[in-house]
Write a protein that holds these residues in place. Structure first.
Motif, mmCIF file in Angstrom:
data_model
loop_
_atom_site.group_PDB
_atom_site.id
_atom_site.type_symbol
_atom_site.label_atom_id
_atom_site.label_comp_id
_atom_site.label_asym_id
_atom_site.label_seq_id
_atom_site.Cartn_x
_atom_site.Cartn_y
_atom_site.Cartn_z
ATOM 1 N N CYS A 127 -54.157 63.900 -31.217
ATOM 2 C CA CYS A 127 -54.080 62.755 -32.126
ATOM 3 C C CYS A 127 -52.697 62.119 -32.015
ATOM 4 O O CYS A 127 -51.696 62.802 -32.119
ATOM 5 C CB CYS A 127 -54.330 63.215 -33.558
ATOM 6 N N SER A 151 -67.414 55.631 -34.036
ATOM 7 C CA SER A 151 -65.992 55.865 -33.827
ATOM 8 C C SER A 151 -65.645 57.315 -34.111
ATOM 9 O O SER A 151 -66.301 57.978 -34.900
ATOM 10 C CB SER A 151 -65.156 54.935 -34.709
ATOM 11 N N ARG A 202 -62.778 59.957 -35.446
ATOM 12 C CA ARG A 202 -61.571 59.998 -36.260
ATOM 13 C C ARG A 202 -60.983 61.392 -36.248
ATOM 14 O O ARG A 202 -61.690 62.375 -36.095
ATOM 15 C CB ARG A 202 -61.884 59.617 -37.712
ATOM 16 N N CYS A 203 -59.665 61.450 -36.422
ATOM 17 C CA CYS A 203 -58.992 62.735 -36.478
ATOM 18 C C CYS A 203 -59.369 63.446 -37.778
ATOM 19 O O CYS A 203 -59.256 62.868 -38.848
ATOM 20 C CB CYS A 203 -57.483 62.522 -36.415
ATOM 21 N N ASP A 222 -57.183 61.461 -40.240
ATOM 22 C CA ASP A 222 -58.084 60.328 -40.368
ATOM 23 C C ASP A 222 -57.731 59.144 -39.468
ATOM 24 O O ASP A 222 -58.219 58.045 -39.663
ATOM 25 C CB ASP A 222 -58.177 59.868 -41.832
ATOM 26 N N GLU A 223 -56.868 59.349 -38.489
ATOM 27 C CA GLU A 223 -56.559 58.279 -37.539
ATOM 28 C C GLU A 223 -57.791 57.995 -36.677
ATOM 29 O O GLU A 223 -58.492 58.927 -36.286
ATOM 30 C CB GLU A 223 -55.384 58.718 -36.648
ATOM 31 N N GLU A 224 -58.059 56.711 -36.405
ATOM 32 C CA GLU A 224 -59.172 56.403 -35.512
ATOM 33 C C GLU A 224 -58.744 56.695 -34.081
ATOM 34 O O GLU A 224 -57.782 56.130 -33.582
ATOM 35 C CB GLU A 224 -59.585 54.941 -35.646
ATOM 36 N N TRP A 235 -60.926 56.824 -31.238
ATOM 37 C CA TRP A 235 -61.627 56.049 -30.217
ATOM 38 C C TRP A 235 -62.831 55.375 -30.823
ATOM 39 O O TRP A 235 -63.543 55.973 -31.633
ATOM 40 C CB TRP A 235 -62.061 56.964 -29.064
ATOM 41 N N ARG A 236 -63.033 54.120 -30.462
ATOM 42 C CA ARG A 236 -64.232 53.407 -30.861
ATOM 43 C C ARG A 236 -64.695 52.626 -29.639
ATOM 44 O O ARG A 236 -64.131 51.588 -29.305
ATOM 45 C CB ARG A 236 -63.929 52.453 -32.024
ATOM 46 N N ASP A 263 -61.214 47.772 -25.374
ATOM 47 C CA ASP A 263 -61.238 49.233 -25.411
ATOM 48 C C ASP A 263 -60.274 49.761 -24.345
ATOM 49 O O ASP A 263 -60.633 49.875 -23.176
ATOM 50 C CB ASP A 263 -62.667 49.711 -25.145
#
Ligand SMILES: [Zn+2]
Lengths: 215, 213
Positions: free
Chosen positions: A14, A31, A33-34, A38-40, A42-43, A195
């Motif tokens: 992360c 998506s 999330r960590c 809670d970090e995104e 990959w989407r 992306d």
């Protein structure tokens, strides 16, 4: 000297908390999330390259229009004045505020130009079967250009200035103002559809030996 | 949080800040580069705390003249008049103009001061090895990162007001010295956010868990 790549590329740390985790396979629109911060992570986006390309071409056109036509005009007691985006910075420079003028020029003209130009070059470069290394170099610096590009902030500033001056004189919005308004949305859409993971996976590595030895 | 969490650093792996590739540093005294994108790699940002402190202190110092000195000078036939940011906010305050006044108040006065306070709080808690409220502190960092650019609003307002209101000899508007310090606050706080490494927030927790395993 280059580091040795870690063989398992589905593993990822992360960027915000360094937690090591395995990235699941995701369908476009979903998506990851960590779990810790809670970090995104990959989407994946559907048809990312083509959509980003279309939006960045639109952004180039709007940016050119926004910088070549007057943004605001003013009418008062039989006198008229008008300014462009560049004119705002030029006036600051004339009034002895060279540093602030440079900052305005950078955040309103140069950084957005880099943000759009880099993106266009990245998607065009990534379309080739074997994207070359310069695509990676541009992609590396793209987030920095994005951070300092402040079209949306400038737009808000112009609106405040417009209403402020409207009490003194008649203000006439110019073509550039509408182009800038559209550009705010086009840039947001361009970023949202892009992306970076997809491009990184296709790119020619900086350390040309690494891929063959480690994989 | 379970004790099984582990970070890339605990496994001796460096995560590239630019392209997210994981790699193992080659032996040697110099920092290596990312094999994929060529970015210089470190486990944590170089001297993150010192650099962030320097930018935050610089911003806090500039914050004082930014609010005391005038940012705009309006010259009319009746004479000239200089306004600070706060005076600009008060001038804009009217039955119709209050939303704009509020925008300038929030963007120019509240956001920069909140950013400085939040960054000092993050720096102090990280240095004291705090493991409490990690989730909250990370959210705080993200908010600070997201809203920082909006403080530039007033710089743009002043730039375009000065560029447009040039009706000599009737009326003209020119930027005043406070604008320089105000712009400096925005840039310095943005640089402070950039040099802070949010992974430091979690490092004391990771260290604690390793001891408990
Ligand atoms: Zn995380």
């Amino acid at each position: 000297m280059f580091n040795r790549p870690f063989a398992d590329t589905s593993l990822l740390a992360c960027p915000q908390c360094d937690l090591l985790q395995r990235l699941p396979h995701l369908a476009p629109g979903a998506s990851a999330r960590c779990p810790r911060c809670d970090e995104e992570l990959w989407r994946p986006r559907e048809d990312s390259l083509n959509r980003t390309l279309a939006l960045s071409v639109a952004a180039v056109a709007l940016f050119a229009l926004a910088n070549s036509t007057p943004m605001l005009g003013l009418n008062a007691v039989g006198r008229a004045a008008s300014t462009t985006v560049f004119g705002g910075a030029a006036q600051l420079w004339q009034d002895g505020q060279e540093v602030v003028a440079a900052l305005v020029l950078f955040s309103a003209v140069i950084a957005p130009a880099l943000q759009i130009g880099f993106m266009l070059a990245i998607v065009l470069g990534a379309h080739r079967a074997r994207p070359s290394r310069w695509v990676g170099t541009l992609l590396r610096y793209h987030p920095t250009a994005r951070t300092w590009s402040m079209i949306e902030v400038m737009m808000l500033g112009v609106l405040v200035a417009l209403i402020k001056i409207a009490e003194l004189a008649t203000v006439i919005p110019g073509i550039a103002l509408f182009a800038l308004g559209a550009l705010v949305f086009v840039l947001a859409a361009m970023q949202a559809n892009f992306d970076p993971h997809e491009v990184w996976h296709r790119i020619e590595w900086a350390d040309t030996n690494a891929r063959h030895t480690e994989w | 949080m379970s004790a099984t969490v582990s970070t890339a650093m605990q496994h001796g792996l460096q995560s590239c800040e630019r392209c997210a590739l994981l790699s193992r540093p080659a032996a040697g005294e110099h920092d290596g580069r990312c094999p994929r994108c060529g970015e210089e790699l470190t486990f944590r940002k170089h001297e993150s705390l010192q650099r962030t402190w320097a930018f935050v202190i610089g911003a806090a110092i500039c914050y004082i003249p930014a609010n005391i000195l005038p940012v705009l000078t309006t010259t009319t036939a009746a004479g000239s008049d200089s306004d600070t940011i706060l005076q600009g906010v008060i001038l804009l305050w009217s039955p119709t103009g209050w939303p704009l006044s509020l925008i300038v108040l929030v963007a120019s006065i509240m956001i920069p001061s909140a950013k400085i306070i939040a960054l000092v709080y993050l720096l102090v808690t990280v240095q004291r090895g705090s493991t409490a409220n990690n989730g909250q502190r990370v959210r705080m960092y993200r908010v600070v990162e997201f809203i920082g650019r909006w403080s530039m609003v007033d710089v743009f307002v002043d730039a375009f007001t000065a560029a447009l209101v040039q009706l000599q000899p009737l009326m003209s508007v020119a930027p005043a010295p406070g604008l320089f310090f105000f712009a400096a606050v925005v840039v310095l706080t943005m640089l402070a956010v950039e040099s802070f490494d949010p992974r430091l927030i979690w490092d004391s927790l990771d260290a604690k868990e390793v001891r408990h395993v």
